[in-house]
Design a protein around this motif. Structure first.
Motif, short mmCIF file in Angstrom:
data_model
loop_
_atom_site.label_atom_id
_atom_site.label_comp_id
_atom_site.label_asym_id
_atom_site.label_seq_id
_atom_site.Cartn_x
_atom_site.Cartn_y
_atom_site.Cartn_z
N VAL A 17 0.92 -1.08 0.00
CA VAL A 17 -0.01 -0.04 0.15
C VAL A 17 1.10 1.20 0.00
O VAL A 17 0.75 2.11 -0.77
CB VAL A 17 -0.91 0.02 1.23
N ASN A 18 1.99 1.50 0.89
CA ASN A 18 2.64 2.58 1.01
C ASN A 18 3.54 2.74 0.06
O ASN A 18 4.22 3.82 -0.27
CB ASN A 18 3.50 2.41 2.38
N THR A 19 3.89 1.84 -1.04
CA THR A 19 4.74 2.00 -2.20
C THR A 19 4.26 1.72 -3.40
O THR A 19 4.87 1.67 -4.35
CB THR A 19 6.23 1.04 -1.95
N ALA A 20 2.87 2.04 -3.25
CA ALA A 20 2.27 1.70 -4.64
C ALA A 20 2.51 3.01 -5.49
O ALA A 20 2.57 4.13 -4.90
CB ALA A 20 0.80 1.60 -4.33
N PRO A 21 2.91 2.73 -6.61
CA PRO A 21 3.24 3.93 -7.63
C PRO A 21 1.80 4.53 -7.81
O PRO A 21 2.37 6.09 -8.62
CB PRO A 21 3.76 3.23 -8.96
N SER A 22 0.70 4.29 -7.74
CA SER A 22 -0.23 5.26 -7.83
C SER A 22 -1.42 4.69 -7.07
O SER A 22 -1.33 3.71 -6.52
CB SER A 22 -0.73 5.49 -9.37
N LEU A 23 -2.69 5.32 -7.10
CA LEU A 23 -3.76 5.02 -6.13
C LEU A 23 -4.38 3.83 -6.87
O LEU A 23 -4.80 3.05 -6.11
CB LEU A 23 -4.50 6.08 -6.50
N LEU A 24 -4.41 3.53 -8.23
CA LEU A 24 -5.15 2.27 -8.44
C LEU A 24 -4.32 1.06 -7.94
O LEU A 24 -5.15 0.14 -7.37
CB LEU A 24 -5.14 2.16 -10.16
N PRO A 25 -3.23 0.88 -8.21
CA PRO A 25 -2.52 -0.32 -7.33
C PRO A 25 -2.95 -0.40 -6.09
O PRO A 25 -2.74 -1.43 -5.40
CB PRO A 25 -1.06 -0.46 -8.01
N MET A 26 -2.83 1.04 -5.48
CA MET A 26 -2.79 1.02 -3.77
C MET A 26 -4.42 0.14 -3.61
O MET A 26 -4.32 -0.65 -2.62
CB MET A 26 -2.89 2.27 -3.51
N TYR A 27 -5.25 0.79 -4.24
CA TYR A 27 -6.82 0.38 -4.03
C TYR A 27 -6.82 -1.05 -4.36
O TYR A 27 -7.80 -1.94 -3.64
CB TYR A 27 -7.69 1.11 -4.86
N ASP A 62 -9.31 7.86 0.34
CA ASP A 62 -8.90 6.32 -0.18
C ASP A 62 -9.75 5.49 0.68
O ASP A 62 -10.60 4.88 -0.10
CB ASP A 62 -7.51 6.28 0.18
N ARG A 63 -9.76 5.15 1.70
CA ARG A 63 -10.30 4.09 2.67
C ARG A 63 -12.01 4.54 2.44
O ARG A 63 -12.76 3.51 2.13
CB ARG A 63 -9.80 3.93 4.05
N THR A 64 -12.28 5.59 2.84
CA THR A 64 -13.69 6.07 2.87
C THR A 64 -14.01 6.01 1.50
O THR A 64 -15.43 5.53 1.17
CB THR A 64 -13.75 7.29 3.54
N GLY A 65 -13.47 6.42 0.39
CA GLY A 65 -13.68 6.34 -0.84
C GLY A 65 -14.03 5.01 -1.43
O GLY A 65 -14.98 4.91 -2.13
N ILE A 112 6.19 9.47 -4.36
CA ILE A 112 5.25 8.32 -4.05
C ILE A 112 4.02 8.75 -3.37
O ILE A 112 3.02 8.68 -3.92
CB ILE A 112 5.71 6.97 -3.17
N LEU A 113 4.08 9.79 -2.45
CA LEU A 113 3.29 10.41 -1.85
C LEU A 113 2.42 11.28 -2.75
O LEU A 113 0.99 11.50 -3.12
CB LEU A 113 3.63 11.22 -0.52
N ALA A 114 3.19 12.11 -3.61
CA ALA A 114 2.39 13.01 -4.85
C ALA A 114 1.59 12.53 -5.46
O ALA A 114 0.52 12.69 -5.92
CB ALA A 114 3.40 13.72 -5.28
N SER A 115 2.07 11.08 -5.94
CA SER A 115 1.07 10.31 -6.94
C SER A 115 -0.17 9.76 -6.04
O SER A 115 -0.98 9.21 -6.89
CB SER A 115 2.09 9.08 -7.33
N GLN A 116 -0.09 9.70 -4.81
CA GLN A 116 -1.11 9.27 -4.24
C GLN A 116 -2.09 10.37 -3.55
O GLN A 116 -3.25 10.14 -3.00
CB GLN A 116 -0.89 8.36 -2.86
N THR A 123 -9.43 7.03 -12.01
CA THR A 123 -8.85 6.21 -10.87
C THR A 123 -10.10 5.29 -10.31
O THR A 123 -10.02 3.84 -10.34
CB THR A 123 -8.15 6.91 -9.77
N MET A 124 -11.06 6.05 -10.11
CA MET A 124 -12.14 5.23 -9.57
C MET A 124 -13.01 4.35 -10.71
O MET A 124 -13.39 3.41 -10.42
CB MET A 124 -13.31 6.18 -8.86
N THR A 125 -13.10 4.90 -11.72
CA THR A 125 -13.67 4.41 -12.96
C THR A 125 -12.97 2.75 -13.20
O THR A 125 -13.22 1.87 -13.39
CB THR A 125 -13.65 5.11 -14.35
#
Length: 166
Positions: A17-27, A62-65, A112-116, A123-125
């Protein structure tokens, strides 16, 4: 209820989660690794006393979303509407994003943080398309998490029934 979406004791999942390159892989990691927690949150919403239910996390994106997107999609809200609602977070979180970035002195961590720190509708789609492709839809995903039809029906009814006024 205090029901975390992520299990911080799962160190490998948290690293992903913390090293995901963007939100989609994190989700996607969240969907895969925290199914028990997601099921618990959905059960809590379904079983809550009549009235409003508040779902929140630190920033509410993120989590709420993720939780709200699952609930909305389960109740038939279009992926486009969910994605547009999710994207509103960017409007309201910019100052918080800047504060979080300012605290990061390590360039790699800052990158990494900026990408998240975005809430782009695509991203949601893309996440909802992922759920459709790999699980057969949100209902099938929530069953994969361990929810029974009875709970899913209760959750759906809770969201679709009009609130009674006192």
């Amino acid at each position: 209820h205090h029901l975390p979406l992520m299990n911080e004791d799962d160190l490998e999942a948290m690293r992903l989660v913390n090293t995901a390159p963007s939100l989609l892989p994190m989700y996607q990691v969240m969907l895969e690794r925290f199914t028990v927690n997601i099921a618990g949150i959905m059960i809590a919403i379904a079983d809550a006393s009549p009235g409003a239910v508040v779902v929140h996390c630190h920033a509410g994106k993120d989590r709420t979303g993720l939780v709200i997107a699952l609930v909305l999609r389960l109740t038939g809200v279009s992926p486009e509407d969910i994605a547009q609602d999710y994207a509103l977070s960017d409007l309201y979180l910019q100052s918080q994003y800047q504060e979080m970035l300012a605290q990061k002195t390590n360039l790699e961590e800052r990158t990494i943080l900026a990408s998240q720190l975005t809430s782009k509708p695509e991203t949601m789609t893309n996440l909802l398309q992922h759920i459709e492709k790999y699980y057969g839809g949100v209902k099938a995903y929530l069953k994969f998490c361990g929810l029974q039809d009875e709970t899913l029906d209760c959750l759906t009814q809770r969201m679709l029934e009009p609130m009674s006024t006192p």
